[in-house]
Enzyme design. Structure first.
Site, PDB file in Angstrom:
ATOM      1  CG  LEU A 112      -1.850  -1.072   1.506  1.00 31.12           C
ATOM      2  CD1 LEU A 112      -2.354  -1.031   2.939  1.00 31.12           C
ATOM      3  CD2 LEU A 112      -3.015  -0.930   0.527  1.00 31.12           C
ATOM      4  CG  HIS A 113       2.734   3.123  -3.090  1.00 24.38           C
ATOM      5  ND1 HIS A 113       2.333   2.009  -3.761  1.00 24.38           N
ATOM      6  CD2 HIS A 113       2.972   4.065  -4.041  1.00 24.38           C
ATOM      7  CE1 HIS A 113       2.326   2.246  -5.059  1.00 24.38           C
ATOM      8  NE2 HIS A 113       2.699   3.487  -5.267  1.00 24.38           N
ATOM      9  NE  ARG A 114      -1.605   3.924  -6.811  1.00 22.49           N
ATOM     10  CZ  ARG A 114      -0.568   4.267  -7.576  1.00 22.49           C
ATOM     11  NH1 ARG A 114      -0.099   5.488  -7.555  1.00 22.49           N
ATOM     12  NH2 ARG A 114      -0.013   3.401  -8.376  1.00 22.49           N
ATOM     13  NE  ARG A 169       3.291   8.836  -1.161  1.00 25.18           N
ATOM     14  CZ  ARG A 169       2.867  10.097  -1.136  1.00 25.18           C
ATOM     15  NH1 ARG A 169       2.016  10.500  -0.213  1.00 25.18           N
ATOM     16  NH2 ARG A 169       3.279  10.952  -2.027  1.00 25.18           N
TER      17      ARG A 169
END
Ligand code: UD1
Length: 369
Positions: free
Chosen positions: A207-209, A242
Site C-alpha cells: 500500500l502506498h497510494r 511513504r
C-alpha cells in the site's frame, strides 16, 4: 558529439519498464547513443540500487540527483536539471515511461525544447483526476509524438483524446518482459524461507497510494483489517517509505503490528518481491504494476482502489477492484481461500517481447524524423 536519445527513469516502476527497451537499443543502437538518465526521484537503496542490480541494469549514464520534496519541488528540480542536460546534449528523442513525476517533468522540458517525446506505457487512464499519476499521464500523452501502448484501451483513449493515429504503436507490456526474463531466477530465491512462509500459505500486501495512506484514520482502518486477515493467513507487508512515514505519524509502530501477525519488511528487491508474488495465495495492493504482474503470474489480486488505469487486468486477468472500503477485504480473501479467486488469461502482446517491439518502433521513428 554523436546523436543521442535520453531514456529517462526516476522512480521504482520505471526501472522494470525501461530495462527491456534500453537493453534492446544498447544491443542494436541504430546509429544513436542511448543514454540512461536517472532523475533521482527514488534514491533509497531499497527502491533504487537493489532493483537496478536485480534487473541487471547498468548504472545510469547520467544522474540528476533531484529527489524528494513536494510534487512541485520535485517536478521543478527535475525540470531545472533536465533542461540543462537537454541544452547540453541536444537529444534527438526523449523516452519517458509510465506516470511518475519524473515522466511529466522531462516531457515538458523536452517538448518546450522542440525535442520529440516518446511515451512508454502510453494511453492508460483511470479517469480519476485526484491521482497525481493521472495528471502525469494526460500531460505526457498530450506532449508525446510517439505513443507506445500496452493494450487496446490505451490506443482507444489516445484516439478519443485526438492523438495522431500514426504516432500510436501497440507494443505490449514492457513490465511483463521483465517478469518473463526474471521469474525463473526469482522462483529459485530464498525469500519464502527468510519469511518462514510456504507456497500458497500467505497473503502479500502493498500500500502506498496517497488516497490509502495519507489519511491517518483510513490507514489505521486498513492496518486493522490486514491484522484481522493475518489471524487466518500470514500477511507479508513490505512497507514503502511513504507508508512507513505515515504509519509513524499515526503512531502505529512495527513491533505492535508484528504482534498482530503482520510480517513487515523494508521494500523488497525485485527478485524477492517477484518470488513472493508468484507463490502468494492472494495479493492485496494499490499498485498499478502489481495488478499487471499478478495477472501474468495467475495469482488473484485484490486492488484496494475505486478505479484502475489498467482495466485489462480485470476484463482478462486475475485482478478484482474491491473499492476503497477496506472492510470488504476479509470476505474477499475468504472467497480466494475457498478456491473462488479470480482466474484469468494473459493479455495479447504481454509475451516478453514488448521491449523488442518498442525498440523497433523507436528506431523507425528516429529513421523517419
Ligand atoms: C511514486 C510515484 C508512484 C509510484 C511510486 C512507486 C509519483 C507521483 N508517484 O510515488 O506513481 O507508484 O513512486 O514507488 O511520481 N522516499 C524515500 N526514499 C525514496 C523515495 C521516496 O524515503 O527513495 C519518501 C520521501 O519521503 C518522499 C515519499 O517517500 O516524499 C514519496 O516519494 P515520491 O517519489 O514523492 O512518491 P511515491 O509515493 O514513492
Amino acid at each position: 558529439m554523436s546523436q543521442c536519445v535520453l531514456h529517462v527513469v526516476g522512480a521504482r516502476p520505471n526501472f522494470m519498464k525501461m530495462a527491456p527497451v534500453v537493453k534492446a537499443l544498447w544491443q542494436e543502437p541504430g546509429g544513436y547513443e542511448h543514454l540512461l538518465v536517472h532523475t533521482g526521484q527514488h534514491y533509497d537503496e531499497h527502491l533504487n540500487d537493489s532493483i537496478f542490480r536485480d534487473l541487471g541494469l547498468r548504472a545510469p549514464d547520467i544522474h540528476l540527483g533531484s529527489g524528494s520534496g513536494s510534487h512541485a519541488e520535485q517536478t521543478g528540480r527535475i525540470m531545472l536539471a533536465f533542461e540543462r542536460l537537454v541544452q547540453e546534449r541536444k537529444p534527438s528523442l526523449v523516452l519517458v515511461a509510465g506516470d511518475v513525476n519524473s515522466t511529466l517533468a522531462c516531457s515538458v522540458v523536452a517538448a518546450k525544447a522542440s525535442v520529440p517525446v516518446a511515451h512508454l506505457e502510453a494511453g492508460l487512464r483511470s479517469g480519476d483526476w485526484t491521482m497525481p499519476e493521472e495528471i502525469n499521464r494526460i500531460v505526457t500523452d498530450r506532449l508525446a509524438r510517439l505513443h507506445l501502448t500496452p493494450s487496446p484501451d490505451g490506443d482507444e483513449n489516445l484516439l478519443r483524446e485526438g492523438a495522431d493515429p500514426a504516432g500510436i504503436v501497440r507494443v505490449g507490456n514492457c513490465m511483463i518482459d521483465s517478469v518473463s526474463s526474471h521469474v525463473e531466477k526469482a522462483r529459485a530465491g530464498g525469500a519464502l524461507t527468510r519469511f518462514g512462509v510456504k507456497r500458497q500459505g500467505y497473503a502479500l500486501a502493498t500500500l502506498h497510494r496517497p488516497s490509502n495512506v495519507d489519511d491517518s484514520a483510513r490507514l489505521t482502518r486498513l492496518i486493522s483489517v490486514l491484522s484481522s486477515i493475518a489471524r487466518k493467513l500470514p500477511v507479508l507487508f513490505p512497507v514503502h517509505p511513504r507508508t512507513r512515514a505515515r504509519l509513524e505519524a499515526a503512531q502505529i509502530f512495527a513491533a505492535e503490528l508484528e504482534l498482530k501477525g503482520l510480517l513487515l519488511s523494508e521494500p523488497l528487491g525485485y527478485l524477492d518481491f517477484l518470488q513472493l508474488q508468484e507463490a502468494a495465495m492472494v495479493v492485496m495492493t494499490d499498485s498499478g504494476g502489481v495488478q499487471e504482474e499478478t495477472t501474468v503470474l495467475g495469482v488473484p489480486c485484490l486492488t484496494v482502489r475505486d478505479n484502475t488505469e489498467r482495466p485489462i487486468t480485470i476484463t482478462q486477468g486475475t485482478n478484482k477492484l474491491v473499492g476503497s472500503n477496506p472492510d470488504v477485504l476479509p470476505g474477499e480473501v475468504d472467497e480466494v481461500l475457498a478456491g473462488r479467486g479470480k482466474r484469468g488469461a494473459i493479455p495479447e502482446l504481454w509475451d516478453g517481447k514488448a521491449g523488442q517491439r518498442s525498440a523497433a518502433a523507436i528506431r523507425k521513428f528516429l529513421g523517419s524524423s
